[in-house]
Design a protein around this motif. Structure first.
Motif, PDB file in Angstrom:
ATOM      1  N   ASN A   1       0.926  -1.114   0.115  1.00  0.00           N
ATOM      2  CA  ASN A   1       0.094   0.054  -0.053  1.00  0.00           C
ATOM      3  C   ASN A   1       0.828   1.083   0.032  1.00  0.00           C
ATOM      4  O   ASN A   1       1.016   1.833   0.958  1.00  0.00           O
ATOM      5  CB  ASN A   1      -0.873  -0.057   1.312  1.00  0.00           C
ATOM      6  N   ARG A   2       1.460   1.465  -1.089  1.00  0.00           N
ATOM      7  CA  ARG A   2       2.700   2.330  -1.310  1.00  0.00           C
ATOM      8  C   ARG A   2       2.029   3.736  -0.921  1.00  0.00           C
ATOM      9  O   ARG A   2       0.972   4.346  -1.682  1.00  0.00           O
ATOM     10  CB  ARG A   2       3.054   2.372  -2.769  1.00  0.00           C
ATOM     11  N   ARG A   3       2.434   4.379   0.357  1.00  0.00           N
ATOM     12  CA  ARG A   3       2.057   5.675   0.668  1.00  0.00           C
ATOM     13  C   ARG A   3       2.892   6.858   0.064  1.00  0.00           C
ATOM     14  O   ARG A   3       3.954   6.903   0.658  1.00  0.00           O
ATOM     15  CB  ARG A   3       1.874   5.680   2.187  1.00  0.00           C
TER      16      ARG A   3
ATOM     17  N   HIS B   1       7.898   8.331  -1.164  1.00  0.00           N
ATOM     18  CA  HIS B   1       6.817   7.203  -0.596  1.00  0.00           C
ATOM     19  C   HIS B   1       7.663   6.494   0.606  1.00  0.00           C
ATOM     20  O   HIS B   1       8.801   6.513   0.614  1.00  0.00           O
ATOM     21  CB  HIS B   1       6.402   5.997  -1.473  1.00  0.00           C
TER      22      HIS B   1
END
Length: 517
Positions: free
Chosen positions: A55-57, A117
């Motif tokens: 869930n690349r933020r 990220h």
């Protein structure tokens, strides 16, 4: 500029010029961030590397560089923001040639923004994979040596900005101070109080016995005094129908400086119509217990070497405190009736001083003729004040040292006044308010006649006129925010809880250049 170390200042100036040569603004106008370092550490501190990858933020975070290391075509740095740190990883083929060149020109203390990220490094540290770096501001002066443990007390007070960068505990103290003020507002707002603002420049000093600061208004050709206390203005508001009113106010007293005193200090002062000092004493016990729990999580607060239980207050009259803390070596303690009798406090003080002179104890010192009430106050200060360590409500103060409070109906020698003591410090002062204009005028006249630097030189006739219009029975109190913060942050000095305490000016190293930071 008369800055030291000069060589580092010049080196960093050259780096700034090189950064500008890259086509970057030396001092850009803004940076649109999405998160602070503190928020990222809190929100994602427990997230695994796999979760972050799945869930690349995407983030945009800014902060001050507090660690920096280059390794060929990559490097790491830590950004500090909102009291926390987060690591960034910068790789040349990701950040680009100009971005990596910028990274190589950065120094400790510089402010940058990063877009990228979140991920975890091989050592499992939460980090930002930097895709773009934004230059925000150059630190032309380095952080002090061993900046992560800045211990020079004088430097901490004088250059608070460095203290806040270097010492997380100092930052926490001032965050806690802000929370204390928020909780006090919440407590009084919930009880129907109205927050107001009253003048800080007064035509007459009043509301407390203290030496004022004096200034002058040129247009009006008028001498004015910086506020000693807001009391007389707040009580005017109760005359006007503000039945519950409070102010968080800055006061100024031209007096000594100590670990408990600063010439400029902050108080909460409040007034409640149709109540008396007993109501406020009860309310204070609830207030301090609630405040301790909200700020520290418990009614028991550690201060120095003692535990202070704000859920359990002791109550003593001033005379009871003198008797309770009378030194055993000084002979038999006086009886309460003896302290209440005419001439009794002076006789007791003289007996105490005979012992004190031989033992090195503090005197009940005096100058000139003193009243029984003044002798009682000196006795209390000499032998009991610093013994009131556990939270204590001290009440029934002598009338002649309480010019604004109402006398007890059954004993006019004392007033319905109380003070709260914790760890030997006075934290609050409150009383049933005197609302008889004739009696108030008499007491004002007695103060003026007494003379001295700390006593009023004139009667505040407008305040007397306000009382003549009818002031409801009321109780009022002032609570010292600075000392309260000392207790809840385990700070030994008031300078530790004031962002910019009053200090002597620095001695300039060169009179033509001014002082060196």
């Amino acid at each position: 500029m008369p800055f030291e170390p000069r060589d580092q200042f010049e080196q960093r100036q050259k780096k700034l010029q090189q950064i500008q040569a890259l086509g970057l603004n030396a001092y850009p106008h803004e940076f649109r961030w999405t998160d602070t370092a503190g928020e990222l550490a809190t929100q994602f501190g427990a997230s695994s590397g796999a979760d972050l990858e799945a869930n690349r933020r995407k983030v945009r975070v800014a902060g001050r560089i507090v660690s920096l290391r280059l390794m060929g075509k990559a490097g790491f740095a830590h950004l500090q923001g909102a009291g926390k740190r987060i690591q960034i990883y910068v790789k040349k083929d990701v950040a680009g040639g100009r971005g990596f060149e910028l990274f190589q020109l950065l120094d400790l203390g510089d402010l940058i923004g990063v877009r990228g990220h979140l991920f975890r490094t091989k050592t499992n540290e939460l980090s930002v994979w930097a895709e773009e770096i934004y230059f925000l501001s150059k630190a032309l002066l380095p952080l002090p040596e061993k900046w992560h443990g800045l211990t020079d007390v004088e430097m901490r007070y004088r250059q608070r900005y460095l203290d806040l960068i270097a010492n997380e505990k100092s930052r926490d103290v001032f965050v806690t101070r802000a929370r204390i003020i928020q909780e006090l507002r919440r407590f009084f707002d919930a009880r129907g109080y109205i927050e107001v603002e009253t003048p800080m420049m007064h035509p007459l000093p009043g509301g407390a016995a203290a030496r004022p600061f004096k200034t002058h208004h040129n247009t009006l050709d008028l001498d004015l005094y910086l506020r000693i206390a807001p009391e007389l203005y707040l009580k005017r508001l109760t005359v006007g129908g503000f039945d519950r009113v409070y102010e968080i106010n800055r006061n100024f007293r031209n007096e000594g400086i100590s670990t408990q005193h600063n010439p400029e200090f902050t108080m909460l002062e409040f007034y409640e119509a149709y109540s008396n000092y007993g109501d406020l004493m009860d309310m204070n016990e609830r207030l301090f217990a609630d405040l301790a729990k909200s700020i520290t999580g418990s009614t028991v607060v550690r201060y120095g070497e003692v535990d202070l239980d704000f859920g359990r207050f002791e109550r003593l009259t001033m005379r009871e405190a003198i008797v309770k803390h009378w030194p055993d070596a000084a002979g038999a303690a006086p009886r309460i009736a003896e302290l209440a009798a005419p001439g009794g406090p002076r006789a007791t003080a003289e007996r105490y001083n005979v012992w004190a002179k031989n033992s090195g104890a503090p005197y009940a010192a005096s100058k000139g003729r003193l009243s029984d009430g003044e002798w009682t106050g000196l006795l209390f200060e000499a032998m009991a004040e610093d013994k009131l360590v556990r939270p204590t409500i001290l009440y029934e103060f002598p009338t002649d040292i309480s010019p604004l409070s109402k006398q007890k109906a059954d004993d006019p020698s004392v007033t319905e006044r109380f003070e709260i003591y914790v760890a030997g410090m006075e934290i609050a002062n409150g009383f049933s308010e005197l609302n008889d204009p004739i009696e108030q005028e008499r007491r004002f006249r007695a103060q003026v006649a007494q003379g001295g630097d700390e006593m009023p030189k004139q009667i505040d006739w407008d305040y007397i006129r306000a009382l003549c219009h009818g002031m409801p029975p009321a109780a009022g109190e002032g609570i010292g925010i600075d000392r309260l913060t000392m207790l809840f942050t385990d700070s030994p000095s008031i300078r530790d809880v004031i962002l910019f305490p009053q200090l002597r000016p620095e001695a300039p190293s060169n009179p033509e250049q001014g002082s060196n930071p």
